[in-house]
Scaffold this active site. Sequence first.
Site, PDB file in Angstrom:
ATOM      1  N   GLU A   4     -56.282   4.302  -2.149  1.00  0.00           N
ATOM      2  CA  GLU A   4     -55.178   4.486  -1.207  1.00  0.00           C
ATOM      3  C   GLU A   4     -55.293   3.533  -0.022  1.00  0.00           C
ATOM      4  O   GLU A   4     -54.300   3.255   0.660  1.00  0.00           O
ATOM      5  CB  GLU A   4     -55.111   5.949  -0.743  1.00  0.00           C
ATOM      6  CG  GLU A   4     -56.119   6.373   0.301  1.00  0.00           C
ATOM      7  CD  GLU A   4     -57.502   6.670  -0.241  1.00  0.00           C
ATOM      8  OE1 GLU A   4     -58.362   7.125   0.540  1.00  0.00           O
ATOM      9  OE2 GLU A   4     -57.736   6.447  -1.464  1.00  0.00           O
ATOM     10  N   HIS A  18     -61.835   3.758  -2.334  1.00  0.00           N
ATOM     11  CA  HIS A  18     -60.573   4.348  -1.883  1.00  0.00           C
ATOM     12  C   HIS A  18     -59.370   3.498  -2.306  1.00  0.00           C
ATOM     13  O   HIS A  18     -58.970   2.589  -1.570  1.00  0.00           O
ATOM     14  CB  HIS A  18     -60.573   4.460  -0.357  1.00  0.00           C
ATOM     15  CG  HIS A  18     -61.438   5.539   0.190  1.00  0.00           C
ATOM     16  ND1 HIS A  18     -60.957   6.807   0.461  1.00  0.00           N
ATOM     17  CD2 HIS A  18     -62.751   5.559   0.518  1.00  0.00           C
ATOM     18  CE1 HIS A  18     -61.943   7.555   0.943  1.00  0.00           C
ATOM     19  NE2 HIS A  18     -63.041   6.814   0.981  1.00  0.00           N
ATOM     20  N   CYS A  71     -63.688   9.619  -3.493  1.00  0.00           N
ATOM     21  CA  CYS A  71     -64.742   9.772  -2.490  1.00  0.00           C
ATOM     22  C   CYS A  71     -65.193  11.234  -2.417  1.00  0.00           C
ATOM     23  O   CYS A  71     -65.813  11.719  -3.351  1.00  0.00           O
ATOM     24  CB  CYS A  71     -64.291   9.218  -1.151  1.00  0.00           C
ATOM     25  SG  CYS A  71     -65.672   8.892  -0.018  1.00  0.00           S
TER      26      CYS A  71
END
Length: 226
Positions: free
Chosen positions: A203, A201, A84
Amino acid sequence: MISILQFGGSNCDRDAERALEHLGMDAERVWYEDGLPENADGILLPGGFSYGDYLRAGAMAARAPVMDEVRARAEASVPVLGVCNGAQIGCESGLTPGAFTTNASARFQCERVHLRVENADTPWTRAYDEGEVLSIPIAHGEGRFEIDEAAYDRLVEEDRVLFRYCDADGEVTDAANPNGSRGNVAGVLGERDTVAVLMPHPERATLPDLGGTDGQGILRGFEDGA
């Protein structure tokens, strides 16, 4: 040790640290002014709004002296992943080609999207099959990947497109493109396959309790690329 590089405005650094540790990797958050530790065998540029996205998203962080260290480690084949805002920093600093700019919608978009794996022969994608469809969240206002035609053709010819936005069936369509990125591109490689950036993302798709684990294989690229 994977160093998660923090700038003023980074806000996904703790998420990244927790996700990496969940996968059994050693990770630590490193303030950019302190420079990279000698034992950094992986570098993650996390999401957020470094320097408030003034000028352009990632532009100011890309000019911090620590990015000279990041480029040097990348040239030495240390795995580097930008996510990002980290992807914006990666492009702005020359780690990868192209640029990320304002979404076609001109709105901040936070939603789950589908990604099709375009190249499964990289550290970041070897956990998947080519053509496999992943579900991973996005959260950005400047995620539209732009690149000139010649450079885009080179990316395609060199198989450096990692992911494209697609629908649940793996079809790459305009309707499945959340931000207007050229060619539905969601992630690309640098000159070395140990360097990658992507807007979604991983994560946030790693911890089972958060509703999906499709991002785990991307983060395991730090193990595969080390």
